[in-house]
Scaffold this motif. Structure first.
Motif, PDB file in Angstrom:
ATOM      1  N   ALA A  26       0.834  -1.302   0.104  1.00 22.75           N
ATOM      2  CA  ALA A  26      -0.135  -0.078  -0.043  1.00 22.75           C
ATOM      3  C   ALA A  26       0.783   1.244   0.037  1.00 22.75           C
ATOM      4  CB  ALA A  26      -1.035   0.133   1.154  1.00 22.75           C
ATOM      5  N   GLU A  27       1.928   1.168   0.646  1.00 23.07           N
ATOM      6  CA  GLU A  27       2.832   2.434   0.535  1.00 23.07           C
ATOM      7  C   GLU A  27       3.350   2.822  -0.972  1.00 23.07           C
ATOM      8  OE1 GLU A  27       6.254   1.635   3.051  1.00 23.07           O
ATOM      9  OE2 GLU A  27       4.926   1.711   4.789  1.00 23.07           O
ATOM     10  N   ALA A  28       3.589   1.676  -1.693  1.00 27.07           N
ATOM     11  CA  ALA A  28       3.600   1.963  -3.085  1.00 27.07           C
ATOM     12  C   ALA A  28       2.786   1.951  -4.048  1.00 27.07           C
ATOM     13  CB  ALA A  28       4.546   0.585  -3.691  1.00 27.07           C
ATOM     14  N   ASP A  29       1.390   1.819  -3.578  1.00 32.34           N
ATOM     15  CA  ASP A  29       0.164   2.048  -4.392  1.00 32.34           C
ATOM     16  C   ASP A  29      -0.861   1.873  -3.301  1.00 32.34           C
ATOM     17  OD1 ASP A  29      -2.094   1.822  -5.865  1.00 32.34           O
ATOM     18  OD2 ASP A  29      -1.441   0.131  -7.234  1.00 32.34           O
ATOM     19  N   PRO A  30      -1.712   2.894  -2.967  1.00 35.97           N
ATOM     20  CA  PRO A  30      -2.553   2.718  -2.147  1.00 35.97           C
ATOM     21  C   PRO A  30      -3.897   2.100  -2.366  1.00 35.97           C
ATOM     22  CG  PRO A  30      -1.969   5.122  -2.221  1.00 35.97           C
ATOM     23  CD  PRO A  30      -1.128   4.364  -3.236  1.00 35.97           C
ATOM     24  N   GLY A  63     -11.446  -6.788   1.097  1.00 35.41           N
ATOM     25  CA  GLY A  63     -11.312  -6.227  -0.226  1.00 35.41           C
ATOM     26  C   GLY A  63      -9.941  -6.088  -1.174  1.00 35.41           C
ATOM     27  N   ARG A  64      -8.680  -6.236  -0.222  1.00 32.85           N
ATOM     28  CA  ARG A  64      -7.518  -6.081  -0.578  1.00 32.85           C
ATOM     29  C   ARG A  64      -6.841  -7.254  -0.953  1.00 32.85           C
ATOM     30  NH1 ARG A  64      -7.848  -1.136  -3.087  1.00 32.85           N
ATOM     31  NH2 ARG A  64      -8.782   0.371  -1.673  1.00 32.85           N
ATOM     32  N   MET A  65      -7.278  -8.205  -0.768  1.00 29.74           N
ATOM     33  CA  MET A  65      -6.632  -9.588  -0.969  1.00 29.74           C
ATOM     34  C   MET A  65      -7.630 -10.519  -1.929  1.00 29.74           C
ATOM     35  SD  MET A  65      -5.757 -12.483   1.667  1.00 29.74           S
ATOM     36  CE  MET A  65      -3.847 -11.906   2.252  1.00 29.74           C
ATOM     37  N   ILE A  66      -7.154 -11.200  -2.836  1.00 25.39           N
ATOM     38  CA  ILE A  66      -7.724 -12.195  -3.629  1.00 25.39           C
ATOM     39  C   ILE A  66      -6.831 -13.431  -3.439  1.00 25.39           C
ATOM     40  CG2 ILE A  66      -8.458 -12.978  -5.906  1.00 25.39           C
ATOM     41  CD1 ILE A  66      -8.829 -10.109  -6.837  1.00 25.39           C
TER      42      ILE A  66
END
Length: 569
Positions: A26-30, A63-66
């Motif tokens: 997330a630090e690289a891409d929120p 919602g941030r992991m598949i």
């Protein structure tokens, strides 16, 4: 977590671990979404219980992991029997995947009965299933399996694999009609319901003994350094032989021997004995006019299928012939002492002269298979090496890329750390790599037969490794990168040469298996496999979802059983 860590601390560690990974993303891409490879949840299922799974997955925002259920076709983690439904994986977006192949091996194998039904069932049961994928380690083999899996991405209903195989046969045969098309449909129905619908939870394709390092104990069914890869076959040999004759008949190369008509997966010991007694003569070889008709009426796809099935049939024949040889060698006393307690089936080979004759037959079969494989573009070592060398911009670079191309197919490491993991049954490999290995082995066998001493297997394996290492750095001979010869003619020759012996040995093998308590071949499972697959133990009848699943599966299995009764008219 280290041993002795409290359960609360362990769960907190797991949660913090996944959270740290996602925080870095997330630090690289929120807006990052972590596509999580779920192999660890399968490969160490005994560790990843309900609490451990929930802790690790909950460390990432919803919602941030598949999650990729990486090996769903054999070991589905999303519906583990020891977990309460919906499982922790089901509570996050996840993808149903077919892994199918380790190393892109060439052997015929699939789980068509699973991939044609389970993705649809999973989508109906699990609201968080968001896709279907293929996570294989290599393609360009078993095209029917990949075609069906690709089609299932769009399917909203389960598919009957036998009926699907009929349409597959029609597509592969192009504009064929009449008896030829019917024979092709019958052949593919047999293959789809047996060879490509493995009933076991084996981990990967069946390897040919030819592509394995020679050993006297290959009959045990697995290669030693990648011991989850099976050599033992999950289907009746005689059923594939029947499909082979049907496919040759579809191309006008041979009629199907009448005694094979009654052979199927459920043939009893009595029925197989009767078939053996009624073996007919090998059908006559087609003349050049008939061969030309076969060539012009076939398609490139149907010729590939014919070559591939012939390859599998003759590879299986090699295995049966080799087991007879090892039984003879055991009788002659050349086995290493640590095999002393192993008993093999009786063999028609009894003498040193018999053993010598069989070794020559096995060498010739490897040569014949190399010729067959050379007729198909997709089964050429030369094509593989040519593509690798094209990446080089200098002679040194080209040679380096050829070394890598050779090494990954053979030793895969400086000293064969996972030798033969990505082995292929290809033209060039058979004649230039596998045959010399077997010739070296047979030299050691002859030495033992002469001396009366058992084979020093450790010394042989050391000598073999030196031979294998030398092959890695060669840049000659060059291998054909385009097909040589005609598939139809070669298959016709091989059928004439081996057909009668193939039929007899396949039936004898299946008869012996039928006599032995329903088969005792081992299947290697992943750790915790009992938690993963309905094939290992039936699921407990608990949740309503499980009851619904059972009803759906029962309906699908009934449809498949019905299809097996359909007469192809």
């Amino acid at each position: 977590p280290s041993a002795g860590t409290s359960e609360a601390a362990k769960l907190q560690y797991l949660r913090a671990s996944s959270s740290a990974v996602y925080t870095a993303m997330a630090e690289a891409d929120p807006q990052a979404v972590w596509l999580m490879q779920g192999w660890l949840f399968m490969n160490d299922a005994g560790f990843w219980r309900e609490k451990e799974l929930d802790a690790y997955i909950s460390g990432v925002p919803q919602g941030r992991m598949i999650i990729l259920d990486l090996f769903t076709d054999v070991f589905p983690v999303w519906k583990r029997k020891d977990l309460v439904r919906p499982t922790p994986i089901e509570r996050r977006p996840w993808i149903w995947n077919m892994l199918h192949s380790f190393g892109g091996n060439t052997g015929m194998y699939g789980r068509m009965q699973v991939i044609s039904t389970d993705p649809v069932i999973a989508r109906a049961e699990s609201g968080e299933m968001v896709g279907i994928g293929i996570t294989t380690e290599g393609i360009e083999q078993n095209p029917a399996v990949y075609e069906l899996m690709a089609e299932m991405r769009w399917a909203d209903k389960t598919v009957n694999p036998i009926i699907w195989a009929h349409s597959w046969a029609a597509r592969r045969m192009g504009g064929a009609s009449g008896r030829g098309l019917l024979d092709a449909k019958e052949a593919w129905a047999l293959i789809a319901s047996t060879v490509l619908s493995s009933p076991t939870t084996q981990m990967g394709q069946v390897k040919s003994m030819i592509e394995c390092r020679p050993r006297l104990d290959l009959h045990t069914g697995y290669i030693r350094n990648s011991d989850f890869m099976p050599i033992s076959r999950h289907y009746r040999d005689s059923v594939l032989v029947k499909a082979w004759y049907k496919l040759m008949s579809a191309h006008g190369l041979a009629s199907t021997p009448p005694e094979l008509a009654s052979v199927d997966e459920s043939s009893s010991e009595t029925a197989l004995s009767q078939v053996l007694k009624s073996s007919s003569a090998e059908p006559p070889k087609p003349d050049e006019t008939e061969l030309e008709v076969a060539r012009t009426s076939s398609t490139s796809a149907s010729r590939y299928d014919l070559a591939d099935v012939t390859r599998q049939v003759l590879s299986d024949h090699f295995a049966r012939m080799f087991v007879e040889l090892t039984s003879c060698l055991q009788h002659l006393g050349v086995w290493p002492r640590w095999y002393a307690g192993v008993t093999l089936p009786s063999s028609p080979l009894k003498t040193q002269e018999d053993a010598e004759s069989r070794m020559k037959e096995l060498e010739n079969l490897i040569r014949d298979l190399d010729t067959l494989l050379g007729t198909q573009e997709w089964l050429l070592l030369g094509r593989w090496i040519s593509m690798a060398r094209k990446w080089g911009t200098s002679a040194a670079e080209k040679n380096h890329f050829e070394f890598n191309a050779r090494n990954v197919l053979t030793l895969w490491g400086p000293r064969g750390e996972i030798a033969d993991y990505a082995s292929k049954q290809w033209n060039g490999l058979f004649l230039d790599y596998y045959l010399p290995r077997w010739q070296l082995f047979f030299t050691w066998v002859r030495r033992s037969l002469t001396s009366g001493l058992s084979i020093d297997e450790a010394a042989f394996q050391a000598a073999l490794l030196e031979q294998e290492k030398e092959w890695q750095t060669k840049t000659s001979p060059t291998f054909p990168s385009q097909p040589v010869g005609d598939t139809m003619s070669v298959v016709s020759e091989l059928r004439q040469r081996y057909g009668a012996a193939v039929r007899r040995s396949a039936l004898e093998h299946d008869l012996m298996a039928a006599k032995s308590s329903g088969g005792s071949e081992q299947v290697v499972h992943a750790p915790g496999a009992d938690l993963l697959s309905d094939d290992v133990a039936p699921p407990p009848p608990t949740a309503e979802g499980s009851s619904k699943k059972k009803k759906v599966r029962a309906g699908v299995l009934a449809q498949i059983a019905d299809a097996q009764m359909i007469q192809i008219l």
